[in-house]
Design an enzyme around this catalytic site. Structure first.
Site, PDB file in Angstrom:
ATOM      1  N   HIS A   1       0.853  -1.190   0.000  1.00 37.13           N
ATOM      2  CA  HIS A   1       0.000   0.000   0.000  1.00 37.13           C
ATOM      3  C   HIS A   1       0.890   1.243   0.000  1.00 37.13           C
ATOM      4  O   HIS A   1       1.953   1.249   0.619  1.00 37.13           O
ATOM      5  CB  HIS A   1      -0.890   0.016   1.255  1.00 37.13           C
ATOM      6  CG  HIS A   1      -2.066   0.921   1.133  1.00 37.13           C
ATOM      7  ND1 HIS A   1      -1.995   2.265   1.389  1.00 37.13           N
ATOM      8  CD2 HIS A   1      -3.330   0.681   0.728  1.00 37.13           C
ATOM      9  CE1 HIS A   1      -3.189   2.806   1.183  1.00 37.13           C
ATOM     10  NE2 HIS A   1      -4.019   1.870   0.783  1.00 37.13           N
TER      11      HIS A   1
ATOM     12  N   ASP B   1      -7.946  -5.177  -0.183  1.00 38.70           N
ATOM     13  CA  ASP B   1      -8.419  -6.059  -1.267  1.00 38.70           C
ATOM     14  C   ASP B   1      -8.102  -7.523  -1.017  1.00 38.70           C
ATOM     15  O   ASP B   1      -8.592  -8.388  -1.763  1.00 38.70           O
ATOM     16  CB  ASP B   1      -7.797  -5.613  -2.595  1.00 38.70           C
ATOM     17  CG  ASP B   1      -8.344  -4.260  -3.014  1.00 38.70           C
ATOM     18  OD1 ASP B   1      -7.568  -3.293  -3.122  1.00 38.70           O
ATOM     19  OD2 ASP B   1      -9.589  -4.156  -3.167  1.00 38.70           O
TER      20      ASP B   1
HETATM   21  C1  SDX Z   1      -6.233   0.129  -2.995  1.00 34.27           C
HETATM   22  O1  SDX Z   1      -4.369   4.596  -1.929  1.00 34.27           O
HETATM   23  C2  SDX Z   1      -5.362   3.948  -1.337  1.00 34.27           C
HETATM   24  O2  SDX Z   1      -5.766   4.265  -0.258  1.00 34.27           O
HETATM   25  C3  SDX Z   1      -5.946   2.803  -2.150  1.00 34.27           C
HETATM   26  C4  SDX Z   1      -6.982   1.940  -1.419  1.00 34.27           C
HETATM   27  C5  SDX Z   1      -8.256   2.687  -1.144  1.00 34.27           C
HETATM   28  O3  SDX Z   1      -8.962   2.334  -0.198  1.00 34.27           O
HETATM   29  O4  SDX Z   1      -8.617   3.566  -1.980  1.00 34.27           O
HETATM   30  O5  SDX Z   1      -6.425   1.466  -0.186  1.00 34.27           O
HETATM   31  C6  SDX Z   1      -7.390   0.728  -2.277  1.00 34.27           C
HETATM   32  O6  SDX Z   1      -5.978   0.486  -4.123  1.00 34.27           O
HETATM   33  C7  SDX Z   1      -5.370  -0.873  -2.273  1.00 34.27           C
HETATM   34  C8  SDX Z   1      -4.169  -1.365  -3.140  1.00 34.27           C
HETATM   35  C9  SDX Z   1      -4.685  -2.433  -4.104  1.00 34.27           C
HETATM   36  N1  SDX Z   1      -3.618  -2.813  -5.053  1.00 34.27           N
HETATM   37  C10 SDX Z   1      -2.957  -3.978  -4.945  1.00 34.27           C
HETATM   38  O7  SDX Z   1      -3.137  -4.796  -4.037  1.00 34.27           O
HETATM   39  C11 SDX Z   1      -1.970  -4.248  -6.081  1.00 34.27           C
HETATM   40  C12 SDX Z   1      -0.665  -4.798  -5.496  1.00 34.27           C
HETATM   41  N2  SDX Z   1       0.003  -3.760  -4.735  1.00 34.27           N
HETATM   42  C13 SDX Z   1       1.022  -3.001  -5.410  1.00 34.27           C
HETATM   43  O8  SDX Z   1       0.897  -2.857  -6.781  1.00 34.27           O
HETATM   44  C14 SDX Z   1       1.476  -1.763  -4.654  1.00 34.27           C
HETATM   45  O9  SDX Z   1       1.717  -2.141  -3.360  1.00 34.27           O
HETATM   46  C15 SDX Z   1       0.581  -0.534  -4.654  1.00 34.27           C
HETATM   47  C16 SDX Z   1       0.189  -0.144  -6.021  1.00 34.27           C
HETATM   48  C17 SDX Z   1      -0.631  -0.782  -3.830  1.00 34.27           C
HETATM   49  C18 SDX Z   1       1.372   0.592  -4.010  1.00 34.27           C
HETATM   50  O10 SDX Z   1       2.380   0.895  -4.877  1.00 34.27           O
HETATM   51  P1  SDX Z   1       3.540   1.927  -4.484  1.00 34.27           P
HETATM   52  O11 SDX Z   1       3.213   2.714  -3.288  1.00 34.27           O
HETATM   53  O12 SDX Z   1       3.890   2.664  -5.731  1.00 34.27           O
HETATM   54  O13 SDX Z   1       4.676   0.963  -4.027  1.00 34.27           O
HETATM   55  P2  SDX Z   1       6.006   0.777  -4.786  1.00 34.27           P
HETATM   56  O14 SDX Z   1       5.734   0.315  -6.164  1.00 34.27           O
HETATM   57  O15 SDX Z   1       6.833   2.002  -4.598  1.00 34.27           O
HETATM   58  O16 SDX Z   1       6.632  -0.455  -3.974  1.00 34.27           O
HETATM   59  C19 SDX Z   1       7.718  -0.289  -3.111  1.00 34.27           C
HETATM   60  C20 SDX Z   1       8.481  -1.609  -3.234  1.00 34.27           C
HETATM   61  C21 SDX Z   1       8.902  -1.928  -4.667  1.00 34.27           C
HETATM   62  O17 SDX Z   1      10.042  -2.740  -4.597  1.00 34.27           O
HETATM   63  P3  SDX Z   1      11.528  -2.041  -4.680  1.00 34.27           P
HETATM   64  O18 SDX Z   1      11.511  -1.154  -5.919  1.00 34.27           O
HETATM   65  O19 SDX Z   1      11.663  -1.257  -3.398  1.00 34.27           O
HETATM   66  O20 SDX Z   1      12.487  -3.211  -4.797  1.00 34.27           O
HETATM   67  O21 SDX Z   1       7.627  -2.692  -2.833  1.00 34.27           O
HETATM   68  C22 SDX Z   1       7.422  -3.550  -3.946  1.00 34.27           C
HETATM   69  C23 SDX Z   1       7.777  -2.774  -5.172  1.00 34.27           C
HETATM   70  O22 SDX Z   1       8.185  -3.646  -6.228  1.00 34.27           O
HETATM   71  N3  SDX Z   1       6.017  -3.952  -3.927  1.00 34.27           N
HETATM   72  C24 SDX Z   1       5.574  -5.179  -4.181  1.00 34.27           C
HETATM   73  C25 SDX Z   1       4.186  -5.126  -4.001  1.00 34.27           C
HETATM   74  N4  SDX Z   1       3.838  -3.880  -3.660  1.00 34.27           N
HETATM   75  C26 SDX Z   1       4.969  -3.153  -3.618  1.00 34.27           C
HETATM   76  N5  SDX Z   1       6.226  -6.312  -4.526  1.00 34.27           N
HETATM   77  C27 SDX Z   1       5.447  -7.408  -4.708  1.00 34.27           C
HETATM   78  N6  SDX Z   1       4.129  -7.446  -4.555  1.00 34.27           N
HETATM   79  C28 SDX Z   1       3.450  -6.322  -4.195  1.00 34.27           C
HETATM   80  N7  SDX Z   1       2.142  -6.361  -4.036  1.00 34.27           N
END
Ligand code: SDX
Length: 432
Positions: free
Chosen positions: A307, A364
C-alpha cells in the site's frame, strides 16, 4: 530556523518556506509560492510525498495502521455503525440523529428506482460489457435526468443528490449484473434495507424472491463501510481533480469509477481471487507466487498486498479477515481460497523481501473472499467497491466545492523531450 518554516538553499541563495501542520501534527512544507520565489517546481511522480489539499474527512496513519472517518476509529464504526450511517457521517461530518438517519434512509428508499428510459441504455451494451464500464457510463446518463442536482448549493440539494446517487448506483449495479446474465431486471423493494435490497435485485428472479439472511447482509454492509473513504487515494484524487475544474457531481463520480477500475487500485480485489484460484487449481503454488512477486524481471505483484500509505497491517484487512471467520461460521461455509489466502499471507509476512518493504495485506486481500461467499461474481467486485466508496467521493466533491481556496488542479512537469528543432517537409523525412 523557526520550527514553523523550512530553509531551502539553491546555489548560494536561501529561501524560507512556511510549514503547515495538521491536527495530528503531520507536517507539510508550503510550496505554493515556490516557483515564484525560486523559479523551480518540485518533482514527485505518483505524489507519494505531496499533500494536494487540506481535508477534514478521513485520517490515516500508515505507520501505525490507523484509519478514522471524521475522527472516529474504523474499528469503532465496524462494531457499532452501518454503511448508511457512515455515509451520512462522511458527507455531513457528524453522526446523524435518529431523525436525520430516518430521513436519509427514506430518501434512499424513495430514490431507488431508475427512470424507465434509463433501462434502455443497458440494451446498448454488449452482454459481455465490463460492469465498471457500464457503471461509469450509466452514472453520467443518470446525471442527464437530474441536471438541476449536479451542482448542489445547499444542504437539502446535497441530501437529495447524495441519496439519488447512493441509491440509484446500487440499482444500476444490480441491473448490469442481470443484463450480463440475460435475466429480467428485478426492481428495488420499498420495504428492504439498503444492502438486502441490492442482493434482492441481484439474486431474486420473477416469482422467486431472494431474502439474504441477516449475517450475509451484515457482512456486505461491513464491506461497504470499510470501503467508504480513504483520503487522497487515486480515485478520490481523480474526483477532486475533476471537481476542481467545476465539473458536476455525476461526472466527477463517474471519473472516480474509471480510476478505481485500474488493477493496481480497486481492480485488485478481482486480481486477488484470480491469483488464489490459480494456486487452488494447481496453476501455481504459494511459494512460486511469493518468488514471482519478488522477481524484478517480471511484473507480477502479490495482489492485495502492499500500500502507498500503510506500512503496517491495513486495519480494514484485519476487520475483513475477522468478518470472513464470523460469516463462514454462521453460514457453515468453507472456501479453500480462504485457507490459501491465510497461507499466502503467512508466507509473505515471513519473507524478508516483504518485511523489509513493509508490505502487508491491504483492503483487497480478503474482501473478495467475503464477496465470493455471498455469490457476488468476481467481475462485480470492483463495482461493489465503487458503491462502498460513493459516500467518500461525494464528501470530497463537497469539500472541494465549499473550500474557498480551491484552485483548478493543474500540476507542472519536468520536460525531457526535444529541444527546439525545425519542421521537416515530408519529402525530406527519413532521409537523414
Ligand atoms: C487500494 O491509496 C489507497 O488508499 C488505495 C486503497 C483505497 O482504499 O482507496 O487502499 C485501495 O488500491 C489498495 C491497493 C490495491 N492494489 C494492490 O493490491 C496491487 C498490489 N500492490 C502493489 O501494486 C502496490 O503495493 C501498490 C500499487 C498498492 C502501491 O504501490 P507503491 O506505493 O507505488 O509501491 P512501490 O511500487 O513504490 O513499492 C515499493 C516496493 C517496490 O520494490 P523495490 O523497488 O523497493 O524493490 O515494494 C514492492 C515494489 O516492487 N512492492 C511489491 C508489491 N507492492 C509493492 N512487490 C510485490 N508485490 C506487491 N504487491
Amino acid at each position: 530556523m523557526s520550527k514553523e518554516e523550512a530553509i531551502l538553499q539553491i546555489d548560494d541563495k536561501k529561501y524560507k518556506l512556511p510549514l503547515v501542520r495538521g491536527v495530528e501534527n503531520e507536517c507539510g512544507i508550503d510550496i505554493r509560492n515556490l516557483r515564484a520565489q525560486t523559479g523551480c517546481v518540485t518533482f514527485d511522480s505518483g505524489f507519494a510525498n505531496t499533500g494536494a489539499c487540506e481535508s477534514t474527512i478521513t485520517y490515516i496513519d500508515g505507520e501505525k495502521g490507523i484509519l478514522r472517518y471524521r475522527g472516529i476509529p474504523i474499528e469503532e464504526l465496524a462494531k457499532h455503525s452501518r454503511f448508511i450511517e457512515v455515509a451520512y457521517l462522511l458527507i455531513w461530518g457528524e453522526l446523524p440523529t435518529a431523525t436525520q438517519l430516518a430521513h436519509f434512509s427514506e430518501l434512499l428508499t424513495d430514490n431507488a428506482t431508475l427512470h424507465e428510459n434509463l433501462k434502455s441504455h443497458f440494451e446498448g451494451f454488449p452482454w459481455s460489457a465490463h460492469p465498471m464500464a457500464m457503471l461509469s457510463a450509466m452514472i453520467n446518463a443518470l446525471g442527464c435526468y437530474h441536471p438541476d442536482l449536479g451542482e448542489p448549493e445547499c444542504h437539502e440539494e446535497l441530501m437529495a443528490v447524495a441519496a439519488r446517487i447512493i441509491s440509484k448506483v446500487r440499482t444500476i449495479a444490480a441491473f448490469s449484473y442481470k443484463m450480463s446474465r440475460g435475466e429480467p431486471f428485478i426492481y428495488p423493494s420499498p420495504t428492504r434495507r439498503y444492502v438486502s435490497n441490492l442482493l434482492h435485485m441481484m439474486f431474486s428472479v420473477p416469482h422467486q424472491e431472494y431474502d439474504a439472511i441477516p449475517e450475509v447482509s451484515r457482512a456486505l454492509d461491513m464491506v461497504f463501510m470499510l470501503h467508504a473513504d480513504h483520503e487522497q487515494n487515486c480515485s478520490t484524487s481523480t474526483v477532486r481533480m475533476v471537481a476542481s475544474a467545476g465539473a458536476n457531481l455525476f461526472s466527477s463520480v463517474s471519473a472516480g469509477v474509471c480510476a478505481l477500475w485500474g488493477h493496481l487500485h480497486g481492480g485488485a480485489n478481482m486480481e486477488v481471487i484470480r491469483m488464489l484460484e490459480r494456486i487452488h487449481k494447481g496453476g501455481t503454488s504459494i511459494k512460486a507466487c511469493v518468488e514471482m512477486a519478488k522477481d524484478k524481471k517480471g511484473d507480477f505483484r502479490l495482489m492485495g498486498f502492499g500500500h502507498r500509505v500503510y506500512k503496517n497491517y491495513d486495519p480494514r484487512a484485519r476487520l475483513l479477515k475477522q468478518a470472513c471467520d464470523n460469516l463462514f461460521a454462521k453460514i457453515d461455509y468453507e472456501d479453500p481460497l480462504l485457507d490459501i489466502a491465510r497461507e499466502l499471507e503467512d508466507a509473505a509476512l515471513n519473507d524478508p523481501y516483504f518485511a523489509e518493504r513493509n508490505l502487508y495485506p491491504n483492503v483487497d486481500f480478503y474482501s473478495g473472499i467475503i464477496l465470493r461467499s455471498i455469490r457476488i461474481p468476481t467481475n462485480m467486485f470492483t463495482v461493489l467497491f465503487a458503491i462502498g466508496r460513493l459516500p467518500g467521493w461525494i464528501a470530497h466533491w463537497r469539500e472541494v466545492n465549499e473550500d474557498q481556496s480551491t484552485r483548478i488542479a493543474r500540476p507542472r512537469q519536468i520536460y525531457t523531450g526535444y529541444n527546439e528543432r525545425a519542421y521537416v517537409p515530408i519529402e525530406k523525412r527519413g532521409l537523414e
